[in-house]
Scaffold this motif. Structure first.
Motif, short mmCIF file in Angstrom:
data_model
loop_
_atom_site.label_atom_id
_atom_site.label_comp_id
_atom_site.label_asym_id
_atom_site.label_seq_id
_atom_site.Cartn_x
_atom_site.Cartn_y
_atom_site.Cartn_z
N GLY A 1 1.41 -6.15 0.33
CA GLY A 1 0.63 -6.14 -0.91
C GLY A 1 -0.15 -4.84 -1.04
N ARG A 2 -0.17 -4.31 -2.23
CA ARG A 2 -0.83 -3.01 -2.44
C ARG A 2 -2.07 -3.17 -3.30
NH1 ARG A 2 2.50 -0.43 -5.65
NH2 ARG A 2 1.73 1.63 -5.15
N GLY A 3 -3.11 -2.43 -2.93
CA GLY A 3 -4.34 -2.46 -3.70
C GLY A 3 -4.57 -1.12 -4.37
N ARG A 4 -5.68 -0.99 -5.05
CA ARG A 4 -6.02 0.28 -5.68
C ARG A 4 -6.33 1.32 -4.61
NH1 ARG A 4 -10.69 0.41 -7.92
NH2 ARG A 4 -10.18 2.18 -9.23
N ILE B 1 -1.77 -8.71 -10.12
CA ILE B 1 -3.01 -9.46 -9.96
C ILE B 1 -2.95 -10.26 -8.65
CG2 ILE B 1 -4.46 -11.29 -10.98
CD1 ILE B 1 -3.32 -10.43 -13.73
N GLY B 2 -4.00 -10.14 -7.87
CA GLY B 2 -4.10 -10.91 -6.63
C GLY B 2 -5.37 -11.75 -6.68
N TRP C 1 -3.37 -4.95 0.14
CA TRP C 1 -3.92 -6.21 -0.36
C TRP C 1 -3.41 -7.31 0.57
CZ3 TRP C 1 -7.67 -7.75 -3.45
CH2 TRP C 1 -7.71 -9.09 -3.84
N SER D 1 6.13 -6.52 -2.22
CA SER D 1 5.03 -6.43 -3.20
C SER D 1 5.61 -6.69 -4.59
CB SER D 1 4.41 -5.03 -3.11
OG SER D 1 3.96 -4.59 -4.36
N THR D 2 4.93 -7.52 -5.35
CA THR D 2 5.44 -7.82 -6.70
C THR D 2 5.35 -6.58 -7.59
OG1 THR D 2 3.26 -8.67 -7.32
CG2 THR D 2 4.88 -10.29 -6.60
N ASN D 3 4.37 -5.71 -7.35
CA ASN D 3 4.29 -4.47 -8.13
C ASN D 3 5.47 -3.56 -7.81
OD1 ASN D 3 1.81 -5.25 -9.27
ND2 ASN D 3 1.07 -3.13 -9.22
N PHE E 1 0.96 -11.86 -8.18
CA PHE E 1 2.02 -11.72 -9.18
C PHE E 1 1.82 -10.44 -10.00
CE2 PHE E 1 -0.16 -12.69 -13.18
CZ PHE E 1 -1.33 -13.27 -12.73
N GLY F 1 -8.38 -9.03 -7.43
CA GLY F 1 -8.25 -7.60 -7.74
C GLY F 1 -7.04 -7.36 -8.63
N ILE F 2 -7.06 -6.22 -9.27
CA ILE F 2 -6.01 -5.88 -10.25
C ILE F 2 -5.51 -4.47 -9.97
CG2 ILE F 2 -5.57 -5.48 -12.72
CD1 ILE F 2 -8.07 -7.46 -13.09
N GLN G 1 3.40 -12.14 0.12
CA GLN G 1 3.60 -10.70 -0.02
C GLN G 1 3.40 -10.05 1.34
OE1 GLN G 1 2.52 -8.51 -4.19
NE2 GLN G 1 0.89 -8.87 -2.81
N LYS H 1 -15.44 -10.20 -2.87
CA LYS H 1 -14.30 -10.03 -3.78
C LYS H 1 -13.34 -11.21 -3.70
CE LYS H 1 -10.75 -6.56 -4.74
NZ LYS H 1 -10.55 -5.12 -4.80
C1 BTN Z 1 -7.27 -4.10 -5.66
O1 BTN Z 1 -8.30 -4.72 -5.89
O2 BTN Z 1 -7.26 -3.16 -4.86
C2 BTN Z 1 -6.03 -4.48 -6.38
C3 BTN Z 1 -5.28 -5.57 -5.70
C4 BTN Z 1 -4.02 -5.97 -6.42
C5 BTN Z 1 -3.19 -6.93 -5.62
C6 BTN Z 1 -2.04 -7.48 -6.40
S1 BTN Z 1 -1.25 -8.81 -5.58
C7 BTN Z 1 0.07 -8.77 -6.71
C8 BTN Z 1 0.36 -7.31 -7.00
N1 BTN Z 1 1.31 -6.78 -6.04
C9 BTN Z 1 0.74 -5.88 -5.25
O3 BTN Z 1 1.32 -5.29 -4.30
N2 BTN Z 1 -0.54 -5.69 -5.58
C10 BTN Z 1 -0.91 -6.49 -6.71
#
Ligand code: BTN
Length: 250
Positions: free
Chosen positions: A43-46, A136-137, A51, A19-21, A61, A117-118, A40, A114
């Motif tokens: 990938g992680r979301g809110r 940001i994805g 993600w 995950s870039t975060n 990114f 997402g951020i 990724q 959707k």
């Molecule tokens: C959401 O809507 O839940 C937020 C999604 C965010 C996804 C981006 S992808 C790049 C960055 N790295 C992650 O692991 N998550 C964010």
């Protein structure tokens, strides 16, 4: 990936990364670094969601940015970034006929699904000047989505029948982000702009208060000057919720 941008100190590209975060948080990167992943794997979301993004088709990114902002107003960064991403996407679309909207607090919705997402994170929210990891994805050229996402997620390609160059979108986002950066000093102005592009009052929504099972129904009543949402519940009372407290059910 070649990104030329006078505002950035470093661009780090990985073909594959969890995950870039996570990477940005776990490494001591200077402010104005952007970390990009072709693929990724985690990938992680809110709100602890995942993600999902197909390899090498989309944009995933994180921008590492030091920002001077009062801790209580830090969530404004999300609203600001949502406006920036929304504008960058609108800018590269072939025409103005696509229905693109912001959904509280910071989803970007295209034709009801959707598309981006951020996720903004920070190590410790309590100091006034701190590093934020703005993830940001954007679903750009992905055609197929897993069964459980088909109804709620889409891509720019699927909705517009156009292929897009992810680098161009990224460049637009970074240009806008830095160009309008001073707006972050004016949270109320950000919310005012954000309001113009979101669902108007009167829309029915289903939501769940975090950690609770029950799905509730309400009608959007409005948004306050700092980005809290006001919902008229089924007994007619107005409830105020802050981002992170509730999640909408699509
Ligand atoms: C959401 O809507 O839940 C937020 C999604 C965010 C996804 C981006 S992808 C790049 C960055 N790295 C992650 O692991 N998550 C964010």
């Amino acid at each position: 990936m070649k990104i030329k941008d006078g505002n950035l100190k470093e661009v780090i590209y990985f073909e594959e990364l969890d995950s870039t975060n996570l990477y940005s948080r776990n490494n001591d990167l200077v402010s104005d670094t952007v970390v990009i992943a072709g693929n990724q794997t985690k990938g992680r979301g809110r709100l602890n969601h995942n993600w999902f993004s197909s390899p090498n088709k989309n944009l995933t990114f994180t921008l590492v940015k030091e920002i001077e902002i009062e801790p209580l107003k830090a969530h404004i960064i999300n609203f600001y970034t949502a406006i920036i991403v929304f504008s960058a996407i609108k800018n590269i679309m072939p025409d103005n006929n696509f229905k693109i909207l912001l959904k509280w607090p910071n989803d970007i919705i295209l034709n009801g699904k959707k598309v981006a997402g951020i996720l903004t994170e920070a190590h410790d929210i309590s100091s006034d000047r701190k590093k934020f990891f703005i993830g940001i994805g954007i679903n750009v050229n992905q055609k197929d989505f897993p069964e459980e996402l088909k109804e709620k997620a889409t891509s720019l390609l699927n909705e517009t029948d156009f292929f897009y160059e992810p680098d161009t979108i990224l460049k637009n986002i970074l240009d806008y982000f830095y160009q309008f950066f001073e707006l972050l000093r004016k949270p109320e102005e950000i919310i005012q702009i954000w309001r113009q592009f979101t669902y108007p009052a009167g829309k029915s929504v289903s939501f769940r208060v975090c950690e609770e099972k029950e799905i509730k129904r309400a009608v959007i009543y409005g948004y306050d000057n700092l980005g809290a949402i006001l919902l008229k519940n089924q007994t007619g009372d107005i409830e105020k919720h802050y981002s992170g407290e509730i999640s909408f059910i699509y």
